[in-house]
Design an enzyme around this catalytic site. Structure first.
Site, PDB file in Angstrom:
ATOM      1  N   CYS A  14       0.835  -1.197   0.000  1.00 40.25           N
ATOM      2  CA  CYS A  14       0.000   0.000   0.000  1.00 40.25           C
ATOM      3  C   CYS A  14       0.871   1.249   0.000  1.00 40.25           C
ATOM      4  O   CYS A  14       2.105   1.168   0.054  1.00 40.25           O
ATOM      5  CB  CYS A  14      -0.926   0.014   1.218  1.00 40.25           C
ATOM      6  SG  CYS A  14      -0.026   0.075   2.787  1.00 40.25           S
ATOM      7  N   CYS A 133     -12.035  17.130 -22.363  1.00 37.64           N
ATOM      8  CA  CYS A 133     -13.304  16.793 -21.726  1.00 37.64           C
ATOM      9  C   CYS A 133     -13.521  17.522 -20.401  1.00 37.64           C
ATOM     10  O   CYS A 133     -14.524  18.201 -20.216  1.00 37.64           O
ATOM     11  CB  CYS A 133     -13.407  15.292 -21.515  1.00 37.64           C
ATOM     12  SG  CYS A 133     -14.994  14.789 -20.814  1.00 37.64           S
ATOM     13  N   CYS A 138     -16.802  18.187 -22.386  1.00 38.97           N
ATOM     14  CA  CYS A 138     -17.977  17.519 -21.812  1.00 38.97           C
ATOM     15  C   CYS A 138     -18.418  18.126 -20.486  1.00 38.97           C
ATOM     16  O   CYS A 138     -19.593  18.473 -20.319  1.00 38.97           O
ATOM     17  CB  CYS A 138     -17.677  16.039 -21.588  1.00 38.97           C
ATOM     18  SG  CYS A 138     -16.695  15.256 -22.858  1.00 38.97           S
TER      19      CYS A 138
END
Length: 557
Positions: A14, A133, A138
């Site tokens: 991790c 985008c 978008c």
């Protein structure tokens, strides 16, 4: 003299492990440590006289297992001199497995997939991180479209006993909120992912110097593979006087300081239609000018007709088969000379918005030097694997000749990365690509039009069902629109679905799945469709091939 090293480390799982490894190596004299739990390694700098055993011991004390140690080279050297086996074919001269030019959806999809495959990745961006985008496409346009829709509904909702009112538009406040949203999404969906997945990002302009080498603002970079994903920008038609008079694009229109009183939109395909209705609903007098015989010229004729009627009902002027011959500046705005049929008309407006398509961003990349072929529009020529004419270079997204949709770009970026890194040999399949124009009513389609199906040799049968058949439309107080299905008469297989309706963009995904699965009209007609949804229109339209669905009760199957 400082050297750069790479140490394989087992046991990291991790980001917390990365921090622990970094601190351990720093305690043993290492500098500029970059630990990566996904790749199971740490890259760092240390003096030539440093003792490698100190690093190994520090890693063991931190609870991890040190592995193979590799010398990458002297600090400041671009070319790696790796002593280990090359990853994904990277040679001793290559510093990276993959270099990606651009940082939009195609680029990020490629980078994420490449890191999943364990590749060492460099991303180069000349402008704003995130591409079209999220920054100028978008996200901001759909935000403003939704705001305009809410404003429109406050004045025109159709429900008795529900008094509403709408005050004047504060455009600057709306733009500021749009910008805030863009910044938040750019950070969460782009900037934060660079660190999360662990690739290198460089701000600068990239240019190929030869078939195997890239220059980035004076720095020489080599990789075993490259992906060009530089997107596209608004194209400007060669209209006399347009440049001198000045014009807006879909990008600059969303950055205006104030709303214009009137607006001429040149081009009435998806972008022009969305921008036109957006500004009209905020109080701007809008004229749409389309050179083709109808708006939305690549959709079904019934779709174009239904949408034109809806827009005209909202006060938008629609000129089709119309060509702008000249634009000139006036003391109060712009004057357009428009050829409509045999008549040359003048149109006085405050501003002009150009929405005549987008051109690939490929100039200045040195593609010729790299042996990468482009077409007459400047789009990079790729094969079905997204590989260019240079076997070392791939391309994805709007800079190629592919459909210019963000989801297509992301898909191609993933495929390009897999093929470039040799993990797979995937072909791109764009046989079933949905498309949406976010007007109200929305236009959505997937598959073949009737004309395309006939051109491909199918014996075609079609049905056109008005949205007014659906109880959902009655409840919504908006019965504008239609469903059109195109089928192969010989096999009953569904070939295309075309929808003009509220929430058509949500409906079309089910149609896409139907086409991908090769469903027949009868299969669709026999499905269970949730009642009082617009998606029920797919089932009813399929049933309408064989009966008059207007003469059925609400829930009858």
């Amino acid at each position: 003299m400082a050297l750069q090293w790479k140490l394989r480390i087992e046991g990291m799982t991790c980001e917390h492990c990365e921090v622990s490894v970094r601190r351990a190596l720093e305690s043993a004299g290492a500098r500029n440590v970059q630990a990566d739990f996904r790749r199971g390694e740490a890259v760092f700098e240390a003096e030539e006289t440093a003792d490698p055993e100190r690093w190994r011991e520090a890693i063991r004390k931190a609870g991890y297992r040190p592995g193979e140690l590799s010398l990458l080279g002297r600090v400041g050297s671009v070319e790696a001199v790796s002593q280990e086996r090359p990853v994904h074919g990277r040679t001793r001269r290559d510093a990276y497995d993959l270099v990606i030019v651009g940082s939009g959806s195609a680029a990020f999809a490629a980078a994420i997939r490449a890191r999943d495959l364990g590749a060492r990745v460099l991303m180069v961006e000349a402008g704003t991180l995130g591409g079209t985008c999220v920054n100028v496409g978008c996200v901001p346009s759909k935000f403003l479209l939704r705001a305009a829709e809410v404003y429109h509904l406050a004045r025109h909702h159709g429900y008795a006993g529900i008094p509403t009112q709408a005050g004047p538009v504060d455009w600057r406040a709306l733009v500021a909120q749009k910008d805030e949203l863009v910044r938040a999404l750019r950070k969460e969906k782009y900037a934060d992912l660079v660190e999360l997945y662990g690739w290198e990002l460089v701000q600068g302009r990239a240019q190929f110097v030869d078939a195997e080498t890239l220059a980035v603002d004076g720095r020489t970079v080599r990789a075993s593979a490259y992906i060009v994903a530089t997107g596209a920008s608004p194209a400007v038609p060669p209209i006399e006087g347009l440049v001198e008079a000045g014009y807006l694009t879909s990008t600059t229109a969303m950055e205006l300081e104030a709303l214009p009183t009137s607006l001429a939109v040149i081009g009435a395909n998806a972008i022009g239609l969305e921008m036109g209705q957006l500004f009209a609903r905020l109080g701007v007098r809008v004229t749409l000018i389309e050179i083709m015989p109808r708006i939305a010229p690549f959709e079904e004729p019934e779709v174009s007709e239904a949408l034109a009627a809806a827009l005209q009902e909202e006060g938008i002027e629609v000129l089709t088969a119309a060509q702008v011959r000249r634009v000139e500046r006036t003391p109060v705005g712009k004057r357009l000379w428009v050829q409509v049929g045999g008549e040359l008309r003048s149109l006085e407006v405050a501003d002009v918005l150009v929405a005549t398509g987008r051109r690939p961003n490929t100039e200045g990349l040195g593609l010729d030097q790299a042996g990468v072929k482009t077409d007459r529009r400047g789009a990079i020529v790729v094969d079905e694997f997204m590989q260019t004419t240079n076997p070392r270079v791939w391309a994805a997204g709007d800079c190629t000749g592919s459909p210019q949709f963000v989801y297509v770009a992301a898909y191609e970026g993933t495929v390009a990365a897999e093929n470039a890194l040799g993990s797979d040999r995937r072909r791109v399949d764009l046989s079933v690509v949905p498309r949406i124009t976010f007007t109200t009513p929305t236009v959505a389609a997937v598959g073949l039009t009737e004309a395309q199906a006939r051109a491909q040799g199918y014996e075609v049968r079609t049905t056109v069902m008005p949205v007014a058949v659906l109880a959902r439309a009655w409840v919504n107080r908006d019965t504008r629109g239609l469903f059109k299905l195109v089928a192969d008469a010989a096999t009953d297989r569904l070939l295309g679905v075309h929808v003009v309706a509220d929430n058509a963009g949500e409906v079309i995904y089910a149609a896409q799945l139907a086409l991908q699965a090769g469903l027949r009209v009868g299969d669709l007609a026999a499905t269970l469709a949730p009642y009082l949804t617009m998606a029920e229109g797919l089932r009813l339209a399929a049933q309408s091939f064989g009966r008059d669905v207007a003469r059925m009760s609400c829930c009858a199957g």
